[in-house]
Scaffold this active site. Structure first.
Site, short mmCIF file in Angstrom:
data_model
loop_
_atom_site.label_atom_id
_atom_site.label_comp_id
_atom_site.label_asym_id
_atom_site.label_seq_id
_atom_site.Cartn_x
_atom_site.Cartn_y
_atom_site.Cartn_z
N PRO A 103 -7.51 -5.90 0.41
CA PRO A 103 -6.99 -7.03 1.21
C PRO A 103 -7.76 -7.28 2.51
O PRO A 103 -7.76 -8.39 3.02
CB PRO A 103 -5.54 -6.60 1.50
CG PRO A 103 -5.21 -5.61 0.44
CD PRO A 103 -6.49 -4.89 0.12
N ASP A 154 -8.52 -5.20 14.71
CA ASP A 154 -8.39 -3.79 14.33
C ASP A 154 -8.28 -3.72 12.80
O ASP A 154 -7.24 -3.43 12.24
CB ASP A 154 -7.13 -3.21 14.99
CG ASP A 154 -6.97 -1.72 14.75
OD1 ASP A 154 -7.90 -1.11 14.18
OD2 ASP A 154 -5.91 -1.17 15.10
N GLN A 156 0.83 -1.20 0.00
CA GLN A 156 0.00 0.00 0.00
C GLN A 156 0.86 1.25 0.00
O GLN A 156 2.09 1.20 0.17
CB GLN A 156 -0.89 0.01 1.25
CG GLN A 156 -0.10 -0.04 2.54
CD GLN A 156 -0.88 -0.59 3.70
OE1 GLN A 156 -2.09 -0.44 3.78
NE2 GLN A 156 -0.20 -1.26 4.61
N ASP A 161 -11.23 -0.79 6.34
CA ASP A 161 -12.52 -0.84 5.64
C ASP A 161 -12.66 -2.13 4.83
O ASP A 161 -11.66 -2.71 4.37
CB ASP A 161 -12.66 0.37 4.72
CG ASP A 161 -12.74 1.67 5.51
OD1 ASP A 161 -13.17 1.63 6.67
OD2 ASP A 161 -12.37 2.73 4.96
N ASP A 183 -0.21 -12.09 7.00
CA ASP A 183 -1.62 -11.88 6.66
C ASP A 183 -2.46 -12.40 7.82
O ASP A 183 -2.41 -13.58 8.17
CB ASP A 183 -1.94 -12.65 5.38
CG ASP A 183 -3.37 -12.45 4.90
OD1 ASP A 183 -4.26 -12.25 5.76
OD2 ASP A 183 -3.60 -12.52 3.70
N GLY A 184 -3.25 -11.52 8.44
CA GLY A 184 -4.03 -11.90 9.61
C GLY A 184 -5.02 -13.01 9.34
O GLY A 184 -5.27 -13.87 10.19
N ASP A 204 0.39 0.16 14.47
CA ASP A 204 0.92 1.31 15.21
C ASP A 204 1.20 0.97 16.66
O ASP A 204 1.75 1.79 17.40
CB ASP A 204 -0.06 2.48 15.13
CG ASP A 204 -1.36 2.17 15.84
OD1 ASP A 204 -1.72 2.94 16.75
OD2 ASP A 204 -2.03 1.17 15.51
#
Length: 290
Positions: free
Chosen positions: A177, A170, A46, A173, A152-153, A101
């Site tokens: 992905p 968390d 991204q 939108d 990748d979660g 973060d």
């Protein structure tokens, strides 16, 4: 640094730089005046930028979409974290998908009895940028209980089996992905990853602008968990201000949470809010009943 016209969402208006969060499904845009651009790069996943805004201080922006800000980010981080951590009587293993973060991880680290905190963030550059440009993120990364997995979660969760006490989702939108994090299969994997009395908390969007998304989350979780409750808060930098989270629990009801466990040092969450956040406006209650 790339030219301003190459950055998603950024536009120059005469001598001012603005970030416009385009929300076509809502027929609106939200604009943020930018004092200066602190960072820009294109990672493997991204476009990442950090902007210093006039209203909200530093802002993390992914693919032109604001994610979290220096001035009000603590509200989001505390609200997604503490409800589940207070509801579970003795969480030992806490994990989160997203949250690169390290904001939710920092909140979990306030609980001394937690032994393990895993953060699953797909993009290592998000973690690196946040640790460099957001001071609180650097502090959280120093806690030895925190381990960051750059995976990748949706794939990571499939490897977990009945281990996690509190899981925080968390997610961004529901497109690109992140779309898989809203699927029925993902919710089933979440259920399977939790301990026998585990709890999951989901970012579930704007109840004013995206009631359909909230309802879908709520009802899909109801098909799996005996206890599902939505709660809301106000986040000034988010479109519409009001935002929702949905907690799904195998055994413990958040309305019976032990709020005495709330650690000192929070800036938004307190015992009263841990209860009152579940007092939903009538239009949300009506929608969730259908």
């Amino acid at each position: 640094m790339a030219d301003d016209d190459l950055l998603l969402g950024y536009e120059k208006d005469e001598n001012e730089l603005w970030l416009w969060d385009d929300l076509p499904e809502l027929h609106m845009e939200v604009g943020y005046r930018i004092n200066r651009l602190l960072h820009f790069e294109r990672s493997a996943y991204q476009e990442i930028s950090v902007a210093e805004t006039s209203a909200f201080g530093r802002m993390l922006v992914l693919d032109g979409v604001p994610q979290i800000t220096e001035k009000d980010g603590y509200i989001y981080n505390e609200m997604i974290s503490h409800i589940g951590l207070l509801t579970h009587p003795n969480p030992q293993y806490v994990a989160m998908i997203g949250g690169g973060d390290c904001g939710p991880a920092r909140e979990a680290a306030r609980y001394p009895d937690i032994k393990r905190i895993d953060v699953v963030e797909i993009d290592p550059r998000v973690t690196d940028v946040c640790q460099r440009l957001f001071n609180r993120s650097r502090a959280a990364a120093l806690d030895p209980r925190i381990t960051i997995f750059h995976e990748d979660g949706a794939r990571w969760i499939q490897k977990q089996r009945e281990r996690i006490d509190v899981l925080l989702i968390d997610r961004s939108d529901p497109f690109g992905p992140a779309a898989v994090l809203y699927s029925r299969a993902f919710y089933q994997h979440v259920y399977s990853s939790l301990s026998y009395d585990g709890i999951a908390v989901f970012q579930s969007g704007s109840p004013f602008f995206d009631m359909k998304g909230l309802k879908t989350t709520y009802h899909r979780l109801q098909s799996l968990f005996p206890i599902v409750r939505t709660y809301v808060t106000s986040i000034p930098s988010f479109p519409g201000g009001i935002w929702s989270f949905t907690v799904a629990s195998k055994r413990h009801d958040p309305l019976a949470a032990n709020t005495d466990k709330l650690p000192a040092g929070t800036r938004y969450m307190n015992k009263a809010i841990a209860r009152s956040a579940f007092a939903l406006p009538e239009y949300i209650q009506d929608a969730l009943r259908t």
